[in-house]
Structure formats: structure tokens, C-alpha cells
Design an enzyme around this catalytic site. Structure first.
Site, mmCIF file in Angstrom:
data_model
loop_
_atom_site.group_PDB
_atom_site.id
_atom_site.type_symbol
_atom_site.label_atom_id
_atom_site.label_comp_id
_atom_site.label_asym_id
_atom_site.label_seq_id
_atom_site.Cartn_x
_atom_site.Cartn_y
_atom_site.Cartn_z
ATOM 1 C CE LYS A 193 -1.885 -1.599 3.714
ATOM 2 N NZ LYS A 193 -2.730 -1.860 4.906
ATOM 3 C CB THR A 245 -7.517 7.827 7.423
ATOM 4 O OG1 THR A 245 -6.550 8.293 8.395
ATOM 5 C CG2 THR A 245 -7.673 8.876 6.335
ATOM 6 N N GLY A 296 -8.946 3.053 10.594
ATOM 7 C CA GLY A 296 -9.421 1.752 10.137
ATOM 8 C C GLY A 296 -9.307 1.486 8.652
ATOM 9 C CB THR A 297 -7.657 3.225 5.806
ATOM 10 O OG1 THR A 297 -6.411 3.418 6.492
ATOM 11 C CG2 THR A 297 -8.441 4.523 5.820
ATOM 12 N N GLY A 298 -6.743 0.372 6.862
ATOM 13 C CA GLY A 298 -6.075 -0.895 6.582
ATOM 14 C C GLY A 298 -6.975 -2.089 6.856
ATOM 15 C CB CYS A 299 -9.320 -2.813 9.642
ATOM 16 S SG CYS A 299 -8.214 -2.542 11.036
#
Length: 265
Positions: free
Chosen positions: A173, A204, A206-209
Site C-alpha cells: 500500500k 482515516t 481503520g483504512t487498513g482493516c
């Protein structure tokens, strides 16, 4: 209906972890289940405390899911202890889990290490080789590839190194710090770039989750890795573009922005 299991920690403010995963999987048309690795006391301004479950109880949760409603995909989020990582790897191997997506949460975007060196070693040795896709951010990819990443070329080199070492697909990412949110996927010797539009939204959390859960949901529905990533990127862009503004810190996205179901198919 297709099903997906999230193995991750609980986020009491609902923006990340298990709560974000369940929202994301559901809004992407897949039945969501969970195995909770830890309880956290947190909100948009920070984490106040973490209470881990025992490895035995985590194992019971995973067994209970697989023995009754077998998941078509599994997403694994932050797991901070060696014993929990070993239990997850043992149970997923025993149940011959498929379509495993690992979000290897090891290093914060700020560069701060989030899990111990021992846990990182066990993650590399036992969990990553089981994955179909792993989704490291730049700092995490630097740890896994043992190299500095500063541009698209070095992103590709890191993705290739990780992919070949662990026999997995790797989505590195990019984020705004490298290339305006363009991610690089390495799969079977080839690269695919997924361009992301810049969204001026400071919320932003929790974007990775959310991204990794959306990928898992789409793999559960039978999409190829490339299509699963493309659809997940579109979903997270929509959730950010909804401009939800909750909390005093970096708030959550609007996971239910598409309540009518564009992403359920």
C-alpha cells in the site's frame, strides 16, 4: 451466501478492528463472523488499554466457526503476541482454510513498532506462508523485505521479494507519502498498479482493516485477486468520500455509505 471470518482485535469506538471488518464484509455482500484476539479500550484519539484473550480461547473461537459455518475467506488483522499467532497458524492449517488475507500490522505509519521482534519472526515463519494475499503498508513492507522503499520501483522490488519468499500475492500500500495512494500488487511474477484518488479526508481510522476485509469478502465471492483488490479499493474510496466526521481525533469512515448494495455483488 458466501462467508468470511475476521480474526482481529475489538475496537470499542467501532472504526477499526473486528467492528470495521464486520461492517465491511457485510456491506460487500458476505456473511461476517469473528474470532476476537483482544479487547481494546480506544477511541479516535488513542488506545487506553488492551486485554488479550488466551491462545486456548482464541483456538476455541476459530474451531467453533469452522466446525459449523465454514468461512469462504479469512482476514487476519493485528495480532501482537507470539502465542496467538502460533494458535492462528495451527488452527488455519488444521482446518485447511482458504483465501486467507493477512494485514501484517507490525509498524504504524509513523514508524513506531507495534509488535515484538519475536512475534514478527513467528508471523513470518508460520502465518505469512498460509496467506493468499498480504497487505503491508510501506513501513511493514520495509521490515518484511529488509530494504528502504522510496518510490514505485522500490515498492515493486519489495513486493517481489516478499511474494517469492513466502509464496503469496503481495499488495504494497503506497499511501500519499509515496505516490498518491497507488498500491502495487505482485502476483505470480507480474505487477499490477491500482491507482487511488487523493481524498482530502483526515478521518482515516481503520483504512487498513477495511481494505483487507473488503479483499477477503471479494475473494469469498470468487473474484480473482486483481478484481478483489480493485473492488476493495473502490469501496474504501467511497467510504472515505462520504466524509463522515465523528470524534475528536482521526475518525472512522462511513462503511455504510453504499447501503443500497452496489458492492454486494
Amino acid at each position: 451466501m458466501k462467508t468470511a471470518l475476521s480474526i482481529a482485535g475489538s475496537d470499542s469506538c467501532g472504526g477499526a478492528g473486528i467492528q470495521a471488518d464486520i461492517k465491511t464484509i457485510t456491506l460487500n455482500g458476505v456473511y461476517a463472523m469473528s474470532a476476537i484476539t483482544a479487547l481494546t479500550a480506544q477511541n479516535t484519539t488513542g488506545v487506553r488499554g488492551v486485554y488479550e484473550v488466551s491462545p486456548e480461547f482464541l483456538g476455541h473461537q476459530i474451531d467453533a466457526v469452522f466446525e459449523d459455518i465454514r468461512p469462504d475467506a479469512v482476514k487476519i488483522g493485528m495480532v501482537s503476541s507470539t502465542a496467538l499467532i502460533e494458535m492462528i497458524a495451527e488452527k488455519l492449517s488444521f482446518h485447511k482454510a482458504e483465501n486467507i488475507v493477512v494485514d501484517p500490522v507490525m509498524v504504524a505509519t509513523s514508524g513506531a513498532r507495534l509488535i515484538s521482534e519475536d512475534a514478527v519472526s513467528v508471523l513470518k515463519e508460520k502465518l505469512l506462508p498460509l496467506a493468499c494475499v498480504i497487505t503491508p503498508n510501506i513501513p511493514e513492507a520495509e521490515v518484511l523485505a529488509d530494504m528502504k522503499i522510496c518510490d514505485k520501483n522500490s515498492m515493486e522490488k519489495a513486493a517481489e521479494f516478499i511474494g517469492q519468499k513466502y509464496g503469496v500475492c503481495v499488495l504494497v500500500k503506497g499511501g500519499h507519502s509515496i505516490n498518491d495512494a497507488t498500491d502495487i500488487l505482485y502476483r505470480n511474477g507480474s505487477f499490477t498498479s491500482f491507482e487511488g484518488k487523493r481524498i482530502n479526508n483526515p478521518n482515516t481510522h481503520g483504512t487498513g482493516c477495511t481494505l483487507s476485509s473488503a479483499i477477503a469478502a471479494n475473494l469469498a465471492k470468487g473474484y480473482s485477486v486483481e478484481d478483489a483488490v480493485q473492488k476493495a479499493k473502490a469501496y474504501i474510496s467511497g467510504a472515505l468520500s462520504a466524509m463522515l466526521d465523528l470524534g475528536k481525533g482521526s475518525g472512522p469512515m462511513d462503511h455504510a455509505f453504499d447501503y443500497n448494495g452496489q458492492f454486494k455483488n
